[in-house]
Design a protein around this motif. Sequence first.
Motif, PDB file in Angstrom:
ATOM      1  N   ASP A  89       0.825  -1.200   0.000  1.00  0.00           N
ATOM      2  CA  ASP A  89       0.000   0.000   0.000  1.00  0.00           C
ATOM      3  C   ASP A  89       0.865   1.257   0.000  1.00  0.00           C
ATOM      4  O   ASP A  89       2.094   1.185   0.039  1.00  0.00           O
ATOM      5  CB  ASP A  89      -0.974  -0.016   1.179  1.00  0.00           C
ATOM      6  CG  ASP A  89      -0.277  -0.129   2.526  1.00  0.00           C
ATOM      7  OD1 ASP A  89       0.974  -0.070   2.579  1.00  0.00           O
ATOM      8  OD2 ASP A  89      -0.985  -0.283   3.527  1.00  0.00           O
ATOM      9  N   ALA A  90       0.198   2.398  -0.059  1.00  0.00           N
ATOM     10  CA  ALA A  90       0.904   3.676  -0.120  1.00  0.00           C
ATOM     11  C   ALA A  90       1.845   3.883   1.067  1.00  0.00           C
ATOM     12  O   ALA A  90       2.988   4.309   0.862  1.00  0.00           O
ATOM     13  CB  ALA A  90      -0.097   4.821  -0.226  1.00  0.00           C
ATOM     14  N   PRO A  91       1.434   3.601   2.310  1.00  0.00           N
ATOM     15  CA  PRO A  91       2.373   3.794   3.420  1.00  0.00           C
ATOM     16  C   PRO A  91       3.645   2.940   3.282  1.00  0.00           C
ATOM     17  O   PRO A  91       4.738   3.405   3.615  1.00  0.00           O
ATOM     18  CB  PRO A  91       1.562   3.379   4.650  1.00  0.00           C
ATOM     19  CG  PRO A  91       0.146   3.634   4.263  1.00  0.00           C
ATOM     20  CD  PRO A  91       0.078   3.297   2.794  1.00  0.00           C
ATOM     21  N   LEU A  92       3.516   1.734   2.756  1.00  0.00           N
ATOM     22  CA  LEU A  92       4.693   0.884   2.568  1.00  0.00           C
ATOM     23  C   LEU A  92       5.607   1.466   1.491  1.00  0.00           C
ATOM     24  O   LEU A  92       6.829   1.527   1.663  1.00  0.00           O
ATOM     25  CB  LEU A  92       4.280  -0.546   2.205  1.00  0.00           C
ATOM     26  CG  LEU A  92       5.431  -1.534   2.025  1.00  0.00           C
ATOM     27  CD1 LEU A  92       6.150  -1.777   3.347  1.00  0.00           C
ATOM     28  CD2 LEU A  92       4.919  -2.847   1.456  1.00  0.00           C
ATOM     29  N   VAL A  93       5.031   1.923   0.389  1.00  0.00           N
ATOM     30  CA  VAL A  93       5.832   2.508  -0.688  1.00  0.00           C
ATOM     31  C   VAL A  93       6.513   3.784  -0.207  1.00  0.00           C
ATOM     32  O   VAL A  93       7.708   4.002  -0.450  1.00  0.00           O
ATOM     33  CB  VAL A  93       4.966   2.777  -1.940  1.00  0.00           C
ATOM     34  CG1 VAL A  93       5.753   3.549  -2.993  1.00  0.00           C
ATOM     35  CG2 VAL A  93       4.441   1.462  -2.514  1.00  0.00           C
ATOM     36  N   LEU A  94       5.783   4.622   0.508  1.00  0.00           N
ATOM     37  CA  LEU A  94       6.378   5.853   1.038  1.00  0.00           C
ATOM     38  C   LEU A  94       7.471   5.561   2.045  1.00  0.00           C
ATOM     39  O   LEU A  94       8.516   6.222   2.051  1.00  0.00           O
ATOM     40  CB  LEU A  94       5.299   6.732   1.667  1.00  0.00           C
ATOM     41  CG  LEU A  94       4.347   7.388   0.681  1.00  0.00           C
ATOM     42  CD1 LEU A  94       3.203   8.083   1.417  1.00  0.00           C
ATOM     43  CD2 LEU A  94       5.086   8.372  -0.203  1.00  0.00           C
ATOM     44  N   ALA A  95       7.275   4.563   2.892  1.00  0.00           N
ATOM     45  CA  ALA A  95       8.310   4.179   3.857  1.00  0.00           C
ATOM     46  C   ALA A  95       9.556   3.691   3.125  1.00  0.00           C
ATOM     47  O   ALA A  95      10.689   3.984   3.538  1.00  0.00           O
ATOM     48  CB  ALA A  95       7.777   3.102   4.803  1.00  0.00           C
ATOM     49  N   PHE A  96       9.362   2.945   2.054  1.00  0.00           N
ATOM     50  CA  PHE A  96      10.486   2.479   1.238  1.00  0.00           C
ATOM     51  C   PHE A  96      11.263   3.658   0.671  1.00  0.00           C
ATOM     52  O   PHE A  96      12.492   3.734   0.783  1.00  0.00           O
ATOM     53  CB  PHE A  96       9.962   1.580   0.112  1.00  0.00           C
ATOM     54  CG  PHE A  96      10.948   1.325  -0.985  1.00  0.00           C
ATOM     55  CD1 PHE A  96      12.104   0.592  -0.750  1.00  0.00           C
ATOM     56  CD2 PHE A  96      10.718   1.802  -2.269  1.00  0.00           C
ATOM     57  CE1 PHE A  96      13.025   0.353  -1.772  1.00  0.00           C
ATOM     58  CE2 PHE A  96      11.618   1.564  -3.292  1.00  0.00           C
ATOM     59  CZ  PHE A  96      12.777   0.837  -3.039  1.00  0.00           C
ATOM     60  N   LEU A  97      10.560   4.602   0.063  1.00  0.00           N
ATOM     61  CA  LEU A  97      11.226   5.765  -0.522  1.00  0.00           C
ATOM     62  C   LEU A  97      11.932   6.598   0.549  1.00  0.00           C
ATOM     63  O   LEU A  97      13.052   7.066   0.342  1.00  0.00           O
ATOM     64  CB  LEU A  97      10.221   6.613  -1.293  1.00  0.00           C
ATOM     65  CG  LEU A  97       9.611   5.941  -2.528  1.00  0.00           C
ATOM     66  CD1 LEU A  97       8.492   6.801  -3.101  1.00  0.00           C
ATOM     67  CD2 LEU A  97      10.662   5.641  -3.572  1.00  0.00           C
ATOM     68  N   ASP A  98      11.294   6.745   1.698  1.00  0.00           N
ATOM     69  CA  ASP A  98      11.917   7.487   2.794  1.00  0.00           C
ATOM     70  C   ASP A  98      13.171   6.785   3.301  1.00  0.00           C
ATOM     71  O   ASP A  98      14.168   7.432   3.635  1.00  0.00           O
ATOM     72  CB  ASP A  98      10.934   7.695   3.947  1.00  0.00           C
ATOM     73  CG  ASP A  98       9.859   8.719   3.612  1.00  0.00           C
ATOM     74  OD1 ASP A  98      10.046   9.508   2.657  1.00  0.00           O
ATOM     75  OD2 ASP A  98       8.814   8.722   4.304  1.00  0.00           O
TER      76      ASP A  98
END
Length: 129
Positions: A61-70
């Motif tokens: 989901d979006a939180p996982l993708v954003l955490a990855f990018l961060d």
Amino acid sequence: MTNLPSFPALLERFFTQRLMQQRRASPHTISSYRDTFRQFLKFAEERLHKPPSRFNFEEIDAPLVLAFLDSLDKQQGLSIRSRNLRLTAIHSFFRYSLRSASPLCTDPARVGYPQQAFHADFGRLSHAF
């Protein structure tokens, strides 16, 4: 609701059918996408506590993708351009996943697709204006 193929099977088809056969992507593009997914799958495996072969779409989901990018920003000092390249690879895969579920359906919610991962605004402004 249409059932998607398994996450691993769809990821494999994304590379072999979509990028190589349909899009005839350059070797550089394929290698860039491959590197992105290697990093992302390793990150997700650590976060989800299971191997990528057992991932399902509801977990990506979006939180996982954003955490990855961060995490890439913090660990590697990723530039905005590199971050956007990683995001492009992930978005491209999710768009392919949506089309694979139903070529005529454009509503992610109707096919059991993680809607927030597809529609979330992951953009990041460049300070080079």
